[in-house]
Write a protein that holds these residues in place. Structure first.
Motif, PDB file in Angstrom:
ATOM      1  N   GLU A 212       5.747  51.880   4.906  1.00  0.00           N
ATOM      2  CA  GLU A 212       5.868  50.465   5.203  1.00  0.00           C
ATOM      3  C   GLU A 212       5.325  50.111   6.584  1.00  0.00           C
ATOM      4  OE1 GLU A 212       9.420  48.398   4.448  1.00  0.00           O
ATOM      5  OE2 GLU A 212       9.915  49.520   2.627  1.00  0.00           O
ATOM      6  N   TYR A 213       4.726  48.901   6.642  1.00  0.00           N
ATOM      7  CA  TYR A 213       4.307  48.343   7.926  1.00  0.00           C
ATOM      8  C   TYR A 213       4.997  46.989   8.048  1.00  0.00           C
ATOM      9  CZ  TYR A 213       1.411  47.199  11.939  1.00  0.00           C
ATOM     10  OH  TYR A 213       0.992  46.894  13.216  1.00  0.00           O
ATOM     11  N   PRO A 214       5.541  46.651   9.216  1.00  0.00           N
ATOM     12  CA  PRO A 214       6.284  45.389   9.353  1.00  0.00           C
ATOM     13  C   PRO A 214       5.433  44.195   8.960  1.00  0.00           C
ATOM     14  CG  PRO A 214       6.583  46.784  11.283  1.00  0.00           C
ATOM     15  CD  PRO A 214       5.507  47.422  10.469  1.00  0.00           C
ATOM     16  N   SER A 215       6.037  43.267   8.241  1.00  0.00           N
ATOM     17  CA  SER A 215       5.306  42.090   7.788  1.00  0.00           C
ATOM     18  C   SER A 215       5.087  41.069   8.895  1.00  0.00           C
ATOM     19  CB  SER A 215       6.051  41.434   6.623  1.00  0.00           C
ATOM     20  OG  SER A 215       7.369  41.078   7.015  1.00  0.00           O
ATOM     21  N   LEU A 216       5.800  41.205   9.990  1.00  0.00           N
ATOM     22  CA  LEU A 216       5.648  40.286  11.113  1.00  0.00           C
ATOM     23  C   LEU A 216       6.277  40.905  12.354  1.00  0.00           C
ATOM     24  CD1 LEU A 216       8.235  37.361  10.788  1.00  0.00           C
ATOM     25  CD2 LEU A 216       8.439  39.538   9.612  1.00  0.00           C
ATOM     26  N   PRO A 217       5.865  40.468  13.548  1.00  0.00           N
ATOM     27  CA  PRO A 217       6.532  40.944  14.766  1.00  0.00           C
ATOM     28  C   PRO A 217       7.938  40.349  14.837  1.00  0.00           C
ATOM     29  CG  PRO A 217       4.426  39.854  15.257  1.00  0.00           C
ATOM     30  CD  PRO A 217       4.773  39.540  13.843  1.00  0.00           C
ATOM     31  N   VAL A 218       8.895  41.131  15.277  1.00  0.00           N
ATOM     32  CA  VAL A 218      10.278  40.672  15.291  1.00  0.00           C
ATOM     33  C   VAL A 218      10.949  41.032  16.614  1.00  0.00           C
ATOM     34  CG1 VAL A 218      10.493  40.893  12.796  1.00  0.00           C
ATOM     35  CG2 VAL A 218      11.117  42.823  14.262  1.00  0.00           C
ATOM     36  N   ALA A 219      12.111  40.448  16.816  1.00  0.00           N
ATOM     37  CA  ALA A 219      12.915  40.833  17.974  1.00  0.00           C
ATOM     38  C   ALA A 219      13.375  42.272  17.796  1.00  0.00           C
ATOM     39  CB  ALA A 219      14.121  39.910  18.106  1.00  0.00           C
ATOM     40  N   THR A 220      13.371  43.031  18.876  1.00  0.00           N
ATOM     41  CA  THR A 220      13.919  44.382  18.806  1.00  0.00           C
ATOM     42  C   THR A 220      15.427  44.290  18.608  1.00  0.00           C
ATOM     43  OG1 THR A 220      14.284  44.503  21.186  1.00  0.00           O
ATOM     44  CG2 THR A 220      12.121  45.231  20.364  1.00  0.00           C
ATOM     45  N   THR A 221      16.039  45.406  18.293  1.00  0.00           N
ATOM     46  CA  THR A 221      17.486  45.415  18.119  1.00  0.00           C
ATOM     47  C   THR A 221      18.183  44.910  19.381  1.00  0.00           C
ATOM     48  OG1 THR A 221      17.355  47.268  16.570  1.00  0.00           O
ATOM     49  CG2 THR A 221      19.493  46.863  17.633  1.00  0.00           C
TER      50      THR A 221
ATOM     51  N   GLN B  21      -3.639  45.845  10.589  1.00  0.00           N
ATOM     52  CA  GLN B  21      -2.889  46.962  10.028  1.00  0.00           C
ATOM     53  C   GLN B  21      -1.941  46.494   8.927  1.00  0.00           C
ATOM     54  OE1 GLN B  21      -2.293  48.930  14.323  1.00  0.00           O
ATOM     55  NE2 GLN B  21      -1.328  50.116  12.702  1.00  0.00           N
ATOM     56  N   PHE B  22      -1.312  45.329   9.137  1.00  0.00           N
ATOM     57  CA  PHE B  22      -0.452  44.794   8.095  1.00  0.00           C
ATOM     58  C   PHE B  22      -1.256  44.458   6.846  1.00  0.00           C
ATOM     59  CE2 PHE B  22       1.082  40.867   6.011  1.00  0.00           C
ATOM     60  CZ  PHE B  22       2.148  41.427   5.338  1.00  0.00           C
ATOM     61  N   SER B  23      -2.418  43.813   7.012  1.00  0.00           N
ATOM     62  CA  SER B  23      -3.247  43.439   5.871  1.00  0.00           C
ATOM     63  C   SER B  23      -3.699  44.668   5.095  1.00  0.00           C
ATOM     64  CB  SER B  23      -4.463  42.639   6.342  1.00  0.00           C
ATOM     65  OG  SER B  23      -4.063  41.427   6.959  1.00  0.00           O
ATOM     66  N   SER B  24      -4.064  45.725   5.821  1.00  0.00           N
ATOM     67  CA  SER B  24      -4.493  46.955   5.177  1.00  0.00           C
ATOM     68  C   SER B  24      -3.351  47.563   4.375  1.00  0.00           C
ATOM     69  CB  SER B  24      -4.992  47.943   6.231  1.00  0.00           C
ATOM     70  OG  SER B  24      -5.329  49.181   5.644  1.00  0.00           O
ATOM     71  N   TRP B  25      -2.146  47.589   4.974  1.00  0.00           N
ATOM     72  CA  TRP B  25      -0.974  48.122   4.278  1.00  0.00           C
ATOM     73  C   TRP B  25      -0.656  47.289   3.050  1.00  0.00           C
ATOM     74  CZ3 TRP B  25       3.610  45.420   3.538  1.00  0.00           C
ATOM     75  CH2 TRP B  25       4.651  46.156   2.951  1.00  0.00           C
TER      76      TRP B  25
ATOM     77  N   MET C 199       5.724  41.143  -0.391  1.00  0.00           N
ATOM     78  CA  MET C 199       4.997  40.858   0.838  1.00  0.00           C
ATOM     79  C   MET C 199       3.496  40.839   0.587  1.00  0.00           C
ATOM     80  SD  MET C 199       7.355  40.145   2.756  1.00  0.00           S
ATOM     81  CE  MET C 199       6.220  39.660   4.043  1.00  0.00           C
ATOM     82  N   GLY C 200       3.109  40.289  -0.554  1.00  0.00           N
ATOM     83  CA  GLY C 200       1.692  40.161  -0.882  1.00  0.00           C
ATOM     84  C   GLY C 200       1.140  38.851  -0.377  1.00  0.00           C
ATOM     85  N   LYS C 201       0.220  38.254  -1.113  1.00  0.00           N
ATOM     86  CA  LYS C 201      -0.419  37.033  -0.639  1.00  0.00           C
ATOM     87  C   LYS C 201       0.548  35.862  -0.614  1.00  0.00           C
ATOM     88  CE  LYS C 201      -5.142  38.182  -2.005  1.00  0.00           C
ATOM     89  NZ  LYS C 201      -6.325  37.770  -2.782  1.00  0.00           N
TER      90      LYS C 201
ATOM     91  N   GLY D 153       2.971  36.296  15.896  1.00  0.00           N
ATOM     92  CA  GLY D 153       1.954  36.781  14.980  1.00  0.00           C
ATOM     93  C   GLY D 153       0.722  35.911  14.929  1.00  0.00           C
ATOM     94  N   SER D 154       0.916  34.583  14.892  1.00  0.00           N
ATOM     95  CA  SER D 154      -0.220  33.668  14.730  1.00  0.00           C
ATOM     96  C   SER D 154      -0.950  33.386  16.036  1.00  0.00           C
ATOM     97  CB  SER D 154       0.257  32.344  14.130  1.00  0.00           C
ATOM     98  OG  SER D 154       1.007  31.588  15.080  1.00  0.00           O
ATOM     99  N   ASN D 155      -0.224  33.470  17.147  1.00  0.00           N
ATOM    100  CA  ASN D 155      -0.802  33.162  18.458  1.00  0.00           C
ATOM    101  C   ASN D 155      -1.322  31.727  18.511  1.00  0.00           C
ATOM    102  OD1 ASN D 155      -1.356  33.836  21.111  1.00  0.00           O
ATOM    103  ND2 ASN D 155      -3.352  34.742  20.669  1.00  0.00           N
TER     104      ASN D 155
END
Length: 298
Positions: A201-210, A178-182, A117-119, A134-136
Protein backbone atom coordinates in the motif's frame (compact mmCIF):
# COMPACT_ATOMS: atom_id res chain seq x y z
CA UNK A 1 -19.69 28.31 10.64
CA UNK A 2 -21.19 31.36 8.99
CA UNK A 3 -24.44 31.50 7.05
CA UNK A 4 -23.67 32.80 3.59
CA UNK A 5 -26.17 34.68 1.45
CA UNK A 6 -25.60 33.67 -2.17
CA UNK A 7 -24.08 34.91 -4.30
CA UNK A 8 -20.65 35.63 -2.89
CA UNK A 9 -18.45 37.38 -5.44
CA UNK A 10 -15.14 36.98 -3.69
CA UNK A 11 -13.50 34.04 -2.02
CA UNK A 12 -11.50 36.18 0.38
CA UNK A 13 -13.49 35.05 3.41
CA UNK A 14 -12.85 31.40 2.56
CA UNK A 15 -9.12 31.99 2.10
CA UNK A 16 -9.17 33.64 5.53
CA UNK A 17 -10.53 30.47 7.11
CA UNK A 18 -14.24 31.21 7.20
CA UNK A 19 -16.58 28.23 6.76
CA UNK A 20 -19.62 29.27 4.74
CA UNK A 21 -23.03 27.63 4.85
CA UNK A 22 -25.46 28.04 1.96
CA UNK A 23 -28.97 27.21 3.14
CA UNK A 24 -31.39 25.31 0.92
CA UNK A 25 -30.10 26.27 -2.50
CA UNK A 26 -32.65 25.18 -5.15
CA UNK A 27 -30.00 23.29 -7.11
CA UNK A 28 -28.74 21.59 -3.94
CA UNK A 29 -32.22 20.39 -3.04
CA UNK A 30 -32.65 19.07 -6.58
CA UNK A 31 -29.26 17.33 -6.44
CA UNK A 32 -30.11 15.66 -3.12
CA UNK A 33 -33.42 14.44 -4.54
CA UNK A 34 -31.67 13.11 -7.66
CA UNK A 35 -29.10 11.16 -5.64
CA UNK A 36 -31.76 9.82 -3.30
CA UNK A 37 -33.69 8.56 -6.32
CA UNK A 38 -30.57 6.81 -7.65
CA UNK A 39 -29.90 5.13 -4.31
CA UNK A 40 -33.50 4.21 -3.61
CA UNK A 41 -33.70 2.60 -7.02
CA UNK A 42 -31.27 0.03 -5.59
CA UNK A 43 -32.13 -0.06 -1.88
CA UNK A 44 -35.35 0.24 0.11
CA UNK A 45 -33.65 2.42 2.72
CA UNK A 46 -30.01 3.22 1.83
CA UNK A 47 -28.87 4.33 5.33
CA UNK A 48 -29.86 0.90 6.72
CA UNK A 49 -29.37 -1.21 3.59
CA UNK A 50 -26.27 -2.94 4.97
CA UNK A 51 -28.50 -4.71 7.48
CA UNK A 52 -30.50 -6.46 4.74
CA UNK A 53 -28.46 -6.56 1.54
CA UNK A 54 -25.40 -8.82 1.60
CA UNK A 55 -24.15 -7.23 -1.62
CA UNK A 56 -24.56 -3.68 -0.30
CA UNK A 57 -20.89 -2.83 -0.83
CA UNK A 58 -20.71 -4.00 -4.45
CA UNK A 59 -23.98 -2.33 -5.43
CA UNK A 60 -23.02 0.92 -3.71
CA UNK A 61 -19.65 1.00 -5.48
CA UNK A 62 -21.48 0.60 -8.78
CA UNK A 63 -23.83 3.50 -7.99
CA UNK A 64 -20.90 5.75 -7.03
CA UNK A 65 -19.14 4.93 -10.29
CA UNK A 66 -22.27 5.70 -12.35
CA UNK A 67 -22.84 8.92 -10.43
CA UNK A 68 -19.37 10.17 -11.36
CA UNK A 69 -20.46 10.54 -15.01
CA UNK A 70 -24.16 11.24 -14.49
CA UNK A 71 -25.33 14.08 -16.75
CA UNK A 72 -28.02 15.30 -14.36
CA UNK A 73 -25.60 15.35 -11.43
CA UNK A 74 -23.09 17.26 -13.55
CA UNK A 75 -25.63 19.94 -14.38
CA UNK A 76 -26.95 20.21 -10.82
CA UNK A 77 -23.50 20.41 -9.23
CA UNK A 78 -22.61 23.14 -11.71
CA UNK A 79 -25.79 25.01 -10.77
CA UNK A 80 -25.00 24.64 -7.05
CA UNK A 81 -21.55 26.16 -7.45
CA UNK A 82 -22.75 29.01 -9.65
CA UNK A 83 -25.70 29.80 -7.36
CA UNK A 84 -23.42 29.91 -4.34
CA UNK A 85 -20.45 31.75 -5.81
CA UNK A 86 -22.10 34.18 -8.18
CA UNK A 87 -19.03 34.23 -10.45
CA UNK A 88 -18.82 33.62 -14.19
CA UNK A 89 -18.71 30.01 -15.35
CA UNK A 90 -15.56 30.52 -17.44
CA UNK A 91 -13.65 31.63 -14.31
CA UNK A 92 -14.40 28.48 -12.30
CA UNK A 93 -12.55 25.19 -12.57
CA UNK A 94 -13.54 21.96 -10.83
CA UNK A 95 -12.35 18.42 -10.30
CA UNK A 96 -14.46 15.26 -10.55
CA UNK A 97 -17.40 15.39 -8.17
CA UNK A 98 -17.93 12.28 -6.06
CA UNK A 99 -20.58 10.39 -4.18
CA UNK A 100 -19.08 8.98 -0.99
CA UNK A 101 -20.27 6.46 1.54
CA UNK A 102 -19.24 6.23 5.17
CA UNK A 103 -20.29 2.85 6.46
CA UNK A 104 -21.05 1.98 10.04
CA UNK A 105 -18.19 0.78 12.19
CA UNK A 106 -19.57 -2.77 12.16
CA UNK A 107 -19.70 -2.84 8.37
CA UNK A 108 -16.43 -1.07 7.61
CA UNK A 109 -14.35 -4.22 7.28
CA UNK A 110 -16.34 -5.26 4.21
CA UNK A 111 -14.87 -2.43 2.16
CA UNK A 112 -11.80 -3.24 0.10
CA UNK A 113 -9.60 -0.16 0.40
CA UNK A 114 -7.52 -1.20 -2.58
CA UNK A 115 -10.56 -1.28 -4.83
CA UNK A 116 -11.89 2.03 -3.53
CA UNK A 117 -8.83 4.21 -4.06
CA UNK A 118 -9.07 4.10 -7.84
CA UNK A 119 -10.18 6.88 -10.15
CA UNK A 120 -13.39 7.44 -8.19
CA UNK A 121 -12.88 6.50 -4.54
CA UNK A 122 -16.20 6.01 -2.80
CA UNK A 123 -15.44 5.24 0.80
CA UNK A 124 -15.53 8.35 2.96
CA UNK A 125 -13.16 7.42 5.78
CA UNK A 126 -10.23 9.80 5.71
CA UNK A 127 -7.74 10.69 8.46
CA UNK A 128 -6.85 14.22 9.49
CA UNK A 129 -5.36 16.17 6.56
CA UNK A 130 -5.33 19.36 4.53
CA UNK A 131 -6.16 18.90 0.83
CA UNK A 132 -3.51 21.47 0.00
CA UNK A 133 -0.78 19.14 1.27
CA UNK A 134 -1.44 17.11 -1.86
CA UNK A 135 -2.82 19.56 -4.42
CA UNK A 136 -0.58 22.51 -3.55
CA UNK A 137 -3.45 24.76 -4.69
CA UNK A 138 -3.88 27.63 -2.22
CA UNK A 139 -7.11 28.81 -3.88
CA UNK A 140 -8.82 25.40 -3.71
CA UNK A 141 -12.30 25.43 -2.18
CA UNK A 142 -14.14 22.31 -1.02
CA UNK A 143 -17.93 22.03 -1.39
CA UNK A 144 -19.78 19.31 0.56
CA UNK A 145 -23.36 18.26 1.24
CA UNK A 146 -25.14 15.27 2.85
CA UNK A 147 -27.70 13.19 0.96
CA UNK A 148 -29.53 11.92 4.06
CA UNK A 149 -29.73 13.45 7.56
CA UNK A 150 -26.44 13.38 9.49
CA UNK A 151 -25.35 13.86 13.08
CA UNK A 152 -22.15 14.67 14.97
CA UNK A 153 -21.18 10.99 14.97
CA UNK A 154 -21.71 10.56 11.22
CA UNK A 155 -20.11 13.41 9.31
CA UNK A 156 -16.84 15.19 8.63
CA UNK A 157 -15.14 17.59 11.01
CA UNK A 158 -12.83 20.59 10.73
CA UNK A 159 -10.22 21.86 13.18
CA UNK A 160 -10.53 25.65 12.67
CA UNK A 161 -8.09 26.49 15.48
CA UNK A 162 -5.32 25.00 13.34
CA UNK A 163 -6.07 26.92 10.15
CA UNK A 164 -3.02 29.08 10.83
CA UNK A 165 -1.16 26.72 13.13
CA UNK A 166 1.27 24.12 11.77
CA UNK A 167 1.15 20.46 12.69
CA UNK A 168 3.46 17.59 11.87
CA UNK A 169 2.46 15.86 8.63
CA UNK A 170 3.69 13.64 5.79
CA UNK A 171 3.48 16.13 2.91
CA UNK A 172 7.25 16.18 2.39
CA UNK A 173 7.28 12.40 1.94
CA UNK A 174 4.15 11.86 -0.16
CA UNK A 175 4.52 11.92 -3.96
CA UNK A 176 1.56 11.96 -6.32
CA UNK A 177 3.44 10.02 -8.99
CA UNK A 178 4.16 7.20 -6.57
CA UNK A 179 0.53 7.08 -5.48
CA UNK A 180 -0.68 7.04 -9.10
CA UNK A 181 1.73 4.23 -9.94
CA UNK A 182 0.55 2.20 -6.93
CA UNK A 183 -3.12 2.84 -7.74
CA UNK A 184 -2.72 1.78 -11.38
CA UNK A 185 -0.96 -1.40 -10.30
CA UNK A 186 -3.73 -2.22 -7.83
CA UNK A 187 -6.44 -1.67 -10.43
CA UNK A 188 -4.58 -3.85 -12.91
CA UNK A 189 -4.18 -6.60 -10.31
CA UNK A 190 -7.86 -6.38 -9.47
CA UNK A 191 -8.81 -6.89 -13.12
CA UNK A 192 -6.54 -9.94 -13.19
CA UNK A 193 -8.05 -11.30 -10.00
CA UNK A 194 -4.86 -10.75 -8.03
CA UNK A 195 -4.68 -9.33 -4.51
CA UNK A 196 -2.30 -6.97 -2.78
CA UNK A 197 -0.77 -7.04 0.66
CA UNK A 198 -0.69 -4.22 3.18
CA UNK A 199 3.03 -3.94 2.49
CA UNK A 200 2.17 -2.93 -1.07
CA UNK A 201 0.00 0.00 0.00
CA UNK A 202 0.91 3.62 -0.67
CA UNK A 203 -0.94 6.39 1.21
CA UNK A 204 -3.75 7.90 -0.83
CA UNK A 205 -2.99 11.37 0.51
CA UNK A 206 -0.60 13.19 2.86
CA UNK A 207 -1.93 13.13 6.41
CA UNK A 208 -1.17 14.37 9.89
CA UNK A 209 1.33 12.18 11.69
CA UNK A 210 0.18 10.39 14.81
CA UNK A 211 1.87 13.04 16.95
CA UNK A 212 0.44 15.85 14.83
CA UNK A 213 -3.09 14.47 14.99
CA UNK A 214 -2.95 13.97 18.72
CA UNK A 215 -1.68 17.52 19.16
CA UNK A 216 -4.55 18.94 17.09
CA UNK A 217 -7.18 16.88 18.93
CA UNK A 218 -5.76 17.90 22.32
CA UNK A 219 -5.33 21.61 21.61
CA UNK A 220 -8.44 22.45 19.61
CA UNK A 221 -12.19 22.03 19.52
CA UNK A 222 -13.29 20.21 16.37
CA UNK A 223 -16.18 21.55 14.32
CA UNK A 224 -18.41 18.67 13.17
CA UNK A 225 -20.38 19.64 10.08
CA UNK A 226 -24.04 19.01 10.85
CA UNK A 227 -26.22 20.58 8.19
CA UNK A 228 -29.57 19.78 6.59
CA UNK A 229 -30.10 18.01 3.30
CA UNK A 230 -30.21 20.80 0.72
CA UNK A 231 -27.58 22.85 2.54
CA UNK A 232 -24.05 23.18 1.17
CA UNK A 233 -20.91 23.95 3.15
CA UNK A 234 -17.83 25.53 1.57
CA UNK A 235 -14.39 25.78 3.15
CA UNK A 236 -10.79 26.30 2.15
CA UNK A 237 -8.87 23.16 1.25
CA UNK A 238 -6.19 24.43 3.65
CA UNK A 239 -8.46 23.65 6.61
CA UNK A 240 -7.38 20.71 8.72
CA UNK A 241 -10.21 18.19 8.48
CA UNK A 242 -11.11 14.51 8.52
CA UNK A 243 -13.85 11.95 9.04
CA UNK A 244 -15.72 11.57 12.31
CA UNK A 245 -15.74 7.82 13.07
CA UNK A 246 -19.22 6.51 12.35
CA UNK A 247 -20.40 5.08 15.68
CA UNK A 248 -24.04 4.98 14.60
CA UNK A 249 -25.91 2.11 12.92
CA UNK A 250 -26.60 4.16 9.77
CA UNK A 251 -24.54 4.64 6.62
CA UNK A 252 -23.65 8.19 5.59
CA UNK A 253 -24.03 9.29 1.97
CA UNK A 254 -22.56 12.61 0.86
CA UNK A 255 -21.38 14.32 -2.29
CA UNK A 256 -18.53 16.78 -2.80
CA UNK A 257 -16.46 18.66 -5.33
CA UNK A 258 -13.47 21.00 -5.31
CA UNK A 259 -13.07 24.23 -7.26
CA UNK A 260 -10.56 26.90 -8.22
CA UNK A 261 -11.45 30.51 -9.03
CA UNK A 262 -8.90 31.17 -11.74
CA UNK A 263 -8.63 34.98 -11.36
CA UNK A 264 -7.42 34.32 -7.80
CA UNK A 265 -5.08 31.55 -8.93
CA UNK A 266 -3.56 33.82 -11.56
CA UNK A 267 -3.20 36.66 -9.04
CA UNK A 268 -1.57 34.41 -6.45
CA UNK A 269 -4.43 34.75 -3.97
CA UNK A 270 -5.40 31.91 -1.66
CA UNK A 271 -5.17 30.48 1.83
CA UNK A 272 -1.91 30.53 3.78
CA UNK A 273 0.40 27.52 3.69
CA UNK A 274 1.46 27.05 7.30
CA UNK A 275 2.94 23.54 7.20
CA UNK A 276 2.66 21.97 3.74
CA UNK A 277 5.79 20.81 1.96
CA UNK A 278 4.38 19.15 -1.16
CA UNK A 279 7.17 20.25 -3.48
CA UNK A 280 6.72 20.67 -7.21
CA UNK A 281 3.98 22.62 -8.95
CA UNK A 282 0.35 23.05 -8.03
CA UNK A 283 -1.82 20.23 -9.37
CA UNK A 284 -3.84 22.55 -11.62
CA UNK A 285 -4.28 19.76 -14.17
CA UNK A 286 -6.64 18.05 -11.72
CA UNK A 287 -9.18 20.78 -12.50
CA UNK A 288 -11.17 21.65 -15.64
CA UNK A 289 -13.20 24.69 -16.61
CA UNK A 290 -16.92 24.42 -15.91
CA UNK A 291 -17.58 25.45 -19.49
CA UNK A 292 -15.81 22.27 -20.62
CA UNK A 293 -18.29 20.20 -18.57
CA UNK A 294 -15.66 17.70 -17.43
CA UNK A 295 -16.35 17.93 -13.73
CA UNK A 296 -18.19 14.63 -13.51
CA UNK A 297 -16.70 12.85 -16.46
CA UNK A 298 -13.84 10.37 -16.41
Amino acid sequence: MEHAIAPIRRFTALYDGKVLLFKQLPAARALVKHVQDLLEGEFVDPPTAHKRDHDFVIRTESICQRFSSDATATQLWEDVILQASGVEKHDLYWDKYKLRVQTTANNAQQWDRLSLMGKNPTKSELPMHRDTWGSNCAAQINWWMPIYPICENRTLQLFPDFFRCPIENTSSEWKVKQFSSWRDRVLENKELGLGSTDADEYPSLPVATTAGGEHAETHSKPLPIVIECGDVVAFSAAHLHGTVPNTTDLNRFSTEVRTLYMPDVNAGRGAPNVDGKPGGKAMLHWFHCLEQRKGGCV
